[in-house]
Motif scaffolding. Structure first.
Motif, short mmCIF file in Angstrom:
data_model
loop_
_atom_site.label_atom_id
_atom_site.label_comp_id
_atom_site.label_asym_id
_atom_site.label_seq_id
_atom_site.Cartn_x
_atom_site.Cartn_y
_atom_site.Cartn_z
N TRP A 85 0.88 -1.17 0.00
CA TRP A 85 0.00 0.00 0.00
C TRP A 85 0.91 1.22 0.00
O TRP A 85 1.62 1.47 0.97
N THR A 86 0.90 1.98 -1.08
CA THR A 86 1.94 2.98 -1.28
C THR A 86 1.52 4.41 -0.94
O THR A 86 2.13 5.37 -1.41
N GLU A 87 0.50 4.55 -0.12
CA GLU A 87 0.15 5.86 0.43
C GLU A 87 0.27 5.80 1.95
O GLU A 87 0.24 4.73 2.55
N LYS A 88 0.37 6.96 2.58
CA LYS A 88 0.58 7.01 4.02
C LYS A 88 -0.67 6.64 4.81
O LYS A 88 -0.60 6.16 5.93
N ARG A 119 -8.78 -3.21 3.54
CA ARG A 119 -7.60 -3.76 2.88
C ARG A 119 -6.45 -4.00 3.85
O ARG A 119 -5.42 -4.58 3.47
N ARG A 120 -6.59 -3.58 5.10
CA ARG A 120 -5.52 -3.76 6.09
C ARG A 120 -5.10 -5.22 6.23
O ARG A 120 -3.95 -5.51 6.55
N ARG A 121 -6.01 -6.14 5.99
CA ARG A 121 -5.73 -7.57 6.16
C ARG A 121 -4.89 -8.14 5.02
O ARG A 121 -4.34 -9.24 5.15
N LYS A 137 1.48 -1.66 4.34
CA LYS A 137 1.55 -0.21 4.14
C LYS A 137 2.99 0.26 4.21
O LYS A 137 3.67 0.09 5.22
N THR A 138 3.46 0.85 3.12
CA THR A 138 4.85 1.29 3.04
C THR A 138 4.98 2.79 2.83
O THR A 138 6.02 3.37 3.10
N GLY A 139 3.94 3.43 2.30
CA GLY A 139 4.08 4.79 1.81
C GLY A 139 4.66 4.76 0.41
O GLY A 139 4.81 3.70 -0.20
N PRO A 140 4.98 5.92 -0.16
CA PRO A 140 5.46 6.00 -1.55
C PRO A 140 6.71 5.15 -1.79
O PRO A 140 7.61 5.09 -0.95
N ALA A 171 9.28 -8.88 5.26
CA ALA A 171 8.03 -8.16 5.08
C ALA A 171 6.88 -8.92 5.75
O ALA A 171 6.90 -10.15 5.82
N PRO A 172 5.87 -8.22 6.27
CA PRO A 172 4.76 -8.87 6.97
C PRO A 172 4.02 -9.88 6.09
O PRO A 172 3.89 -9.70 4.88
N ALA A 173 3.52 -10.94 6.74
CA ALA A 173 2.86 -12.03 6.01
C ALA A 173 1.57 -11.59 5.33
O ALA A 173 1.20 -12.14 4.29
N LYS A 174 0.88 -10.61 5.89
CA LYS A 174 -0.46 -10.27 5.38
C LYS A 174 -0.46 -9.76 3.94
O LYS A 174 -1.48 -9.82 3.26
N GLY A 175 0.68 -9.28 3.45
CA GLY A 175 0.74 -8.81 2.07
C GLY A 175 0.95 -9.92 1.05
O GLY A 175 0.86 -9.68 -0.16
N LEU A 176 1.22 -11.14 1.53
CA LEU A 176 1.60 -12.24 0.65
C LEU A 176 0.42 -13.13 0.29
O LEU A 176 -0.42 -13.44 1.13
N CYS A 177 0.40 -13.56 -0.97
CA CYS A 177 -0.67 -14.44 -1.44
C CYS A 177 -0.10 -15.47 -2.42
O CYS A 177 0.64 -15.11 -3.35
N LEU A 178 -0.42 -16.74 -2.18
CA LEU A 178 -0.08 -17.80 -3.13
C LEU A 178 -1.10 -17.73 -4.26
O LEU A 178 -2.27 -18.08 -4.09
N GLU A 179 -0.65 -17.26 -5.40
CA GLU A 179 -1.58 -16.95 -6.49
C GLU A 179 -1.96 -18.15 -7.34
O GLU A 179 -3.13 -18.38 -7.65
N SER A 180 -0.97 -18.94 -7.75
CA SER A 180 -1.27 -20.07 -8.62
C SER A 180 -0.12 -21.07 -8.61
O SER A 180 1.01 -20.74 -8.24
N ILE A 181 -0.43 -22.30 -9.04
CA ILE A 181 0.56 -23.36 -9.15
C ILE A 181 0.38 -24.02 -10.51
O ILE A 181 -0.75 -24.32 -10.92
N CYS A 182 1.48 -24.23 -11.20
CA CYS A 182 1.45 -24.79 -12.54
C CYS A 182 1.83 -26.27 -12.50
O CYS A 182 2.81 -26.65 -11.85
N TYR A 183 1.05 -27.09 -13.23
CA TYR A 183 1.29 -28.53 -13.32
C TYR A 183 1.37 -28.95 -14.78
O TYR A 183 0.89 -28.24 -15.67
N PRO A 184 1.96 -30.11 -15.05
CA PRO A 184 1.97 -30.61 -16.43
C PRO A 184 0.54 -30.79 -16.94
O PRO A 184 -0.37 -31.10 -16.18
N ASP A 185 0.35 -30.61 -18.23
CA ASP A 185 -0.98 -30.79 -18.83
C ASP A 185 -1.41 -32.25 -18.74
O ASP A 185 -0.60 -33.16 -18.82
#
Length: 250
Positions: A117-120, A127-129, A133-136, A236-250
């Motif tokens: 989160w790049t504003e103060k 969205r806190r969860r 928050k880093t600022g600019p 960096a705090p855990a709350k900003g992290l998300c496991l987005e996707s995992i790729c497997y063989p077709d």
């Protein structure tokens, strides 16, 4: 080939969980999922996940598998599980697969994202969860620094203690920055063939201090070549992290 294993794709809000992995007397995603599946099967069933997300870390595409009793394979598992699971955990896809499939060992690559989160000030308190928050931040400098991550390297400088691995070498396929859900958000996205313990959070923390112009662009590459986690900035705090996707063989 007989399809007797069930593969799940899961999304979850990790705020109230002590990570993915089963822990005694602690709420975890794996434990909550196993409780629901075992209730349906009327017996204890072990669930295997593709990755162990930290306490407070979220997922949009975690993958897991389990082997139900033969007489339970054809149940409407998606509906049954979502009716028992808390709203913070959702089954978003379900497939029957052969027992050759393993959620962890069959994976080719994983993609994580980390949201700053790049504003103060927070104008969207909900969205806190999910953001840090880093600022600019100087995204141009961060992008330039992150380029040195791509390729096959020893990433021990970004691995926290408490993990036993045969090698710290991983291949990062791609690193990028993009806009987030709101204009105040910037998302770091990293895809690799695997990750070390808290590797993404340590990279995110390093890029943050570069983005704050506390260190020069070459600082990340210098840390990586030094192979010493103790010389790096805070994780960096855990709350900003998300496991987005995992790729497997077709």
């Amino acid at each position: 080939m007989e399809l007797t294993r069930i593969r799940l794709t899961l999304a979850y809000d990790g705020t109230e969980y002590n990570g993915w992995q089963l822990q005694h007397e602690q709420p975890t995603v794996q434990g909550t999922l196993e409780k629901a599946i075992s209730r349906i099967c009327s017996c204890q069933v072990r669930v295997h996940g593709a990755g162990r997300t930290d306490a407070g870390t979220h997922a949009l595409g975690q993958v897991a598998h389990f082997d139900p009793p033969d007489d339970k394979i054809s149940l409407p598992w998606n509906k049954a599980l979502n009716s028992l699971l808390p709203s913070s955990i959702r089954v978003i896809d379900l497939q029957t697969v052969s027992r050759d499939f393993h959620s962890r060992f069959s994976a080719l690559s994983k993609t994580y994202n980390y949201t700053y989160w790049t504003e103060k000030l927070f104008v969207y308190p909900q969205r806190r969860r999910y953001v840090h928050k880093t600022g600019p931040l100087d995204i141009k400098a961060m992008t330039e620094a992150a380029a040195s991550l791509v390729g096959r390297h020893d990433f021990r400088a970004f691995m926290n203690t408490g993990s036993s691995v045969n090698t710290c070498t991983r291949t990062v396929h791609k690193v990028s920055f993009s806009a987030g859900l709101y204009p105040q958000e910037t998302v770091l996205r990293i895809s690799a063939d695997g990750f070390l313990k808290q590797m993404v959070r340590n990279i995110a923390g390093t890029l943050e201090v570069i983005g704050r112009n506390k260190y020069p662009v070459h600082y990340l590459d210098q840390l990586m070549k030094g192979k010493d986690r103790t010389t790096g900035p805070a994780t960096a705090p855990a709350k900003g992290l998300c496991l987005e996707s995992i790729c497997y063989p077709d």
